[in-house]
Design an enzyme around this catalytic site. Structure first.
Site, short mmCIF file in Angstrom:
data_model
loop_
_atom_site.label_atom_id
_atom_site.label_comp_id
_atom_site.label_asym_id
_atom_site.label_seq_id
_atom_site.Cartn_x
_atom_site.Cartn_y
_atom_site.Cartn_z
N GLY B 142 0.74 -1.24 0.00
CA GLY B 142 0.00 0.00 0.00
C GLY B 142 0.77 1.28 0.00
O GLY B 142 1.98 1.30 -0.22
N ASN B 166 -5.93 2.52 -6.44
CA ASN B 166 -7.06 1.67 -6.84
C ASN B 166 -8.42 2.38 -6.79
O ASN B 166 -9.46 1.72 -6.75
CB ASN B 166 -7.08 0.41 -5.98
CG ASN B 166 -7.39 0.72 -4.53
OD1 ASN B 166 -7.11 1.83 -4.07
ND2 ASN B 166 -7.95 -0.23 -3.82
N GLU B 167 -8.40 3.72 -6.80
CA GLU B 167 -9.66 4.48 -6.69
C GLU B 167 -10.75 3.95 -7.61
O GLU B 167 -11.90 3.78 -7.20
CB GLU B 167 -9.40 5.97 -6.99
CG GLU B 167 -8.89 6.78 -5.81
CD GLU B 167 -7.41 6.50 -5.51
OE1 GLU B 167 -6.78 5.73 -6.25
OE2 GLU B 167 -6.91 7.05 -4.51
#
Lengths: 291, 291, 291
Positions: B142, B166-167
């Site tokens: 992340g 990853n929106e």
């Protein structure tokens, strides 16, 4: 306007200029070398190819004189319709160019700094904006700005040869147009890291990062440069020139629009006592290395 | 202005501030840790290096509190002349950061969304625009935005660790300044594909795409980060800082110029019922995964 | 506005248009082919996927008719909510597309040149700006502009298949929006070199340069394209579309803002006698090759 020491080039221009191209019968030979102090130009009018050799010992520093002669040589070739492509290389073994001449930025007048910087700008505008095909035959260490401004870069395959923009190691800063040129070759990320660290990259790394396009054994460098240039010259000039201009115009325009601002910025930065001190320290380090 | 829970940082600032740097004799120790709720800062004034550790269980989400504490910690370090470089890492095993805290965007007031988004902007402006050398020691999955905003990214060499923006998988959209930051690191093509798909890249793929600069075994990550930072700190600060600013200024300016517009855009987008529904669905999916 | 030869497409639009999507009971079949002269569209409404096949023998040249039919087909699909993704491929063996149809630029009226160029612009605006997921299944040589405008490019793994923008080999110049599209895919350096030389890259080199995203054996190309499209369609449309628009907007806007200027520029350049001569020469060379 013919500065002292450039007489041979200037008289050549008068004899070989546009009229020469219109009346090739006036030429004594198809291929012939002319020289001045720091730049040797060999023009093969048959092939349409010039080789521009740096020969300013010991290390082909981009001094005011060197830059001026280089720009004048280039401008002559640019105006010579018989010349369609240029190879830049060095006539001095194991040195391509040491880059900007620090002595021009140290202990001189602000007028001198301004004159020097205008000469750096003029050289870059000449090479980056050239209508000719430009090939860097990097036969030794250095010369990153000249090389990055060319259409193609071939380097001698020797891990002892280095190339890079090392300004930040000297405590000075590459101007935005060095940066733009670098970004256009290697992309933003590689340029950001390399410029911040002032890295001089060994030839194999320079290839991997895209700073140069290929490596060849030292002894094959000049032949390879000639072969690559011939490939580029197989294309019709006009379309290639418009395409090149389309790719480079925004970066060229950015300096043209801010040229005098950029000079003033360089002068005031360079004249700072902290920068002068940093440059003197760097020169002392260099002279100790040699000693 | 000293929010509750940040007393140690604030009093440190008063004791260790500019006067401390001028009078090192006042310091009780050269190296000392101070902590607040979610961010642990270890400053080694001798080396000029701070380590900023994320310690907000379970997954170091970028919540409003986390972001605020991170920004305040950074601003303190930025104003501390004894600190020249920062390493970002996580104090929680197997998690670097889960990225934006979705609970801050879901079922709250528009005022809350606005406050949250300003905290995201502030964090990014702080890291991307930092004068310090910034290294991401990505010791788990992340944290892509924090990492992309640093000068250098080292990731633990484990294919089970992922990194990415990853929106779009959540049905939301990375703002233009996430995109600009990503493009500056990996180029337009890779960013376009990765952002559209919202891909989380395993560490080896992240290396290949240029999202991170190198992979090292987990147990060597902190030492490697310290070694890389030392290399960057070998350069004179001033030239490096100007160079960094030259590379990043246009992207930073773009947010600064449109900062309030960007907040309003985020708020009205997030407050839409369709987006709220999409975020609730994603949170349900996450909680089922855990359960 | 329903040009002759496009009746099937137009009547389909009336029957299958928005009302069809609202009343699926009206549809006779979930999957059904419709065709016109040069473009074959196969729409699988169940999957939300259309395959657009080029079938304009001998070489799928981008003629005025071809471009117009392609744009109309795309606009229909764009307005059909049942269609979320498109695969572009060729129905002609060993030819994807030969690119711009030179006969449209040679020996015609300036009005014709203008009409042709507007059709090229329209096609590019349609594909590059599409809200649908666009995949190029490049099953043979050519078609670089169409392919570069897609979201993903898969090419048949055959070194005898070539792809590139070879305008400069013809003595003409790719316009700025071809260049912008190319730069967004491969970066500035590769585009600069490839456009200047007008290089047609064999498939393996195209992969290496990033011109295409992957190579697969010819016989697996269509299945692979379908599989990749399914991955992209797993994402929520809305966020993906906004993200795509964010990535491409500045390049699209640049043409939209200068569209008529660009037409006039193309017309006056193309109408030049030197360019006409160069194009005639190129066509003669092509016809000799075939002969």
């Amino acid at each position: 306007l013919c500065p002292p020491g450039l007489q041979p080039l200037c008289s050549r221009a008068q004899v070989w200029g546009r009229s020469a191209r219109r009346h090739p019968g006036l030429l004594l030979a198809q291929s012939r070398a002319f020289s001045n102090n720091k730049i040797l130009v060999e023009l093969d009018e048959g092939a349409g190819v010039a080789t521009v050799k740096f020969k300013s010992p010991p290390v082909n520093s981009l001094s005011l004189d060197f830059l001026t002669e280089l720009s004048i040589s280039l401008e002559k070739l640019e105006n010579n319709r018989a010349c369609r492509g240029v190879i830049f290389t060095s006539a001095i073994p194991n040195v391509f160019s040491s880059g900007l001449d620090i002595t021009e930025m140290c202990g001189k007048s602000t007028e001198h700094y301004a004159e020097f910087w205008r000469a750096v700008q003029r050289m870059w505008l000449g090479i980056y904006g050239s209508n000719m095909v430009t090939i860097a035959a990097i036969n030794a260490t250095g010369g990153c700005l000249v090389a990055l401004s060319c259409d193609y870069r071939i380097m001698a395959d020797n891990p002892k040869f280095y190339i890079g923009l090392n300004e930040s190691q000297l405590g000075i800063v590459a101007p935005f147009w060095f940066k733009d040129t670098f970004v256009n070759v290697v992309g933003h990320r590689i340029a950001e890291r390399s410029l911040q660290l002032g890295t001089l990259h060994p030839a194999p790394e320079a290839l991997q990062l895209g700073i140069v396009d290929e490596l060849v054994p030292q002894e094959k460098l000049q032949d390879k440069a000639a072969a690559v240039l011939a490939q580029w010259l197989a294309l019709p000039d006009h379309a290639r020139q418009i395409t090149k201009s389309m790719m480079r115009k925004s970066v060229l325009d950015r300096l043209v629009t801010h040229q005098e601002e950029d000079v003033q910025h360089f002068v005031s930065f360079t004249a700072k006592e902290s920068i002068q001190k940093s440059l003197r320290k760097y020169m002392e380090m260099l002279s100790k290395k040699k000693g």
